[in-house]
Scaffold this motif. Structure first.
Motif, mmCIF file in Angstrom:
data_model
loop_
_atom_site.group_PDB
_atom_site.id
_atom_site.type_symbol
_atom_site.label_atom_id
_atom_site.label_comp_id
_atom_site.label_asym_id
_atom_site.label_seq_id
_atom_site.Cartn_x
_atom_site.Cartn_y
_atom_site.Cartn_z
ATOM 1 N N GLU A 123 1.465 -7.352 -3.053
ATOM 2 C CA GLU A 123 1.110 -8.135 -1.874
ATOM 3 C C GLU A 123 1.143 -9.635 -2.170
ATOM 4 O OE1 GLU A 123 -2.138 -8.086 1.737
ATOM 5 O OE2 GLU A 123 -2.197 -6.469 0.262
ATOM 6 N N ILE A 139 -4.994 -0.336 -7.215
ATOM 7 C CA ILE A 139 -5.355 -1.629 -6.623
ATOM 8 C C ILE A 139 -4.598 -2.764 -7.311
ATOM 9 C CG2 ILE A 139 -7.257 -3.263 -6.260
ATOM 10 C CD1 ILE A 139 -7.053 -0.757 -4.364
ATOM 11 N N LEU A 185 -10.486 4.806 -1.313
ATOM 12 C CA LEU A 185 -9.316 4.577 -0.471
ATOM 13 C C LEU A 185 -9.552 5.071 0.951
ATOM 14 C CD1 LEU A 185 -6.369 3.589 -0.309
ATOM 15 C CD2 LEU A 185 -5.656 5.851 -1.097
ATOM 16 N N THR A 228 2.941 1.860 -3.246
ATOM 17 C CA THR A 228 2.094 2.291 -4.355
ATOM 18 C C THR A 228 1.603 3.717 -4.135
ATOM 19 O OG1 THR A 228 1.448 -0.020 -4.661
ATOM 20 C CG2 THR A 228 0.107 1.643 -5.769
ATOM 21 N N LEU A 229 1.211 4.041 -2.909
ATOM 22 C CA LEU A 229 0.808 5.410 -2.616
ATOM 23 C C LEU A 229 1.971 6.366 -2.850
ATOM 24 C CD1 LEU A 229 -1.425 7.326 -1.625
ATOM 25 C CD2 LEU A 229 -0.590 6.904 0.711
ATOM 26 N N HIS A 234 -7.378 -4.125 2.007
ATOM 27 C CA HIS A 234 -6.111 -4.021 2.727
ATOM 28 C C HIS A 234 -5.567 -2.600 2.640
ATOM 29 C CE1 HIS A 234 -5.008 -8.599 2.694
ATOM 30 N NE2 HIS A 234 -6.208 -8.360 3.193
ATOM 31 N N ALA A 235 -5.617 -1.999 1.455
ATOM 32 C CA ALA A 235 -5.134 -0.630 1.286
ATOM 33 C C ALA A 235 -5.937 0.344 2.150
ATOM 34 C CB ALA A 235 -5.212 -0.226 -0.181
ATOM 35 N N ARG A 236 -7.248 0.158 2.194
ATOM 36 C CA ARG A 236 -8.097 1.038 3.018
ATOM 37 C C ARG A 236 -7.733 0.927 4.498
ATOM 38 N NH1 ARG A 236 -12.348 -1.505 -0.264
ATOM 39 N NH2 ARG A 236 -12.814 -0.062 -1.953
ATOM 40 N N THR A 241 0.819 -1.216 0.000
ATOM 41 C CA THR A 241 0.000 0.000 0.000
ATOM 42 C C THR A 241 0.848 1.259 0.000
ATOM 43 O OG1 THR A 241 -1.791 -1.141 1.156
ATOM 44 C CG2 THR A 241 -1.774 1.274 1.276
ATOM 45 N N VAL A 269 -1.125 -2.800 -5.817
ATOM 46 C CA VAL A 269 -1.154 -3.333 -4.448
ATOM 47 C C VAL A 269 -1.335 -4.842 -4.495
ATOM 48 C CG1 VAL A 269 -2.458 -3.369 -2.276
ATOM 49 C CG2 VAL A 269 -1.956 -1.174 -3.393
#
Length: 136
Positions: free
Chosen positions: A81, A74, A128, A32-33, A95-97, A29, A77
């Protein structure tokens, strides 16, 4: 919040079996962010995070400030992952949230607002922040 508390929160909220799985979700996450937001914003956001994970934001695999949509976020991620055994990307999105919700608990409201401002409001990016908004 230290590293163990951070990873423990992610592990608990996602019902993951171990620290390794939670670190993978965090790394996927935040890396990527970090690629999506500007370098200065990634550095600012990383400043409040435990030192064991802050570099995921600042040492993005690709350059900072890339323009990609929510679906691509997504996808990245999901790949990072290691979820290739699952066709459904909804776990990666969740998972990202959750990771971002834990980040939200330790950064200033102004910092999270600045991150939101760097993401287009009309491209699905509001998803998100769903967990953060539900907990507000």
């Amino acid at each position: 919040m230290n590293f163990d508390e951070f990873t423990g929160q992610v592990q608990h909220r996602l019902s993951l079996p171990g620290t390794g799985e939670s670190v993978r979700a965090i790394r996927a996450t935040l890396t990527t962010l970090g690629e999506r937001i500007q370098e200065g914003e990634a550095t600012d956001l990383a400043g409040s995070l435990p030192m064991e994970i802050d570099y995921y934001l600042t040492d993005a695999v690709e350059e900072h400030g890339q323009r990609f949509d929510w679906t691509e976020f997504i996808e990245r991620v999901w790949e990072r992952e290691g979820m290739q055994d699952r066709d459904d990307r909804s776990d990666a999105a969740y998972h990202a949230r959750v990771v971002l919700d834990v980040v939200n608990e330790i950064v200033s409201p102004n910092e999270m607002r600045q991150v939101r401002e760097q993401l287009p409001a009309d491209d699905g990016w509001d998803e998100l922040f769903d967990v953060i908004d539900q907990n507000a």
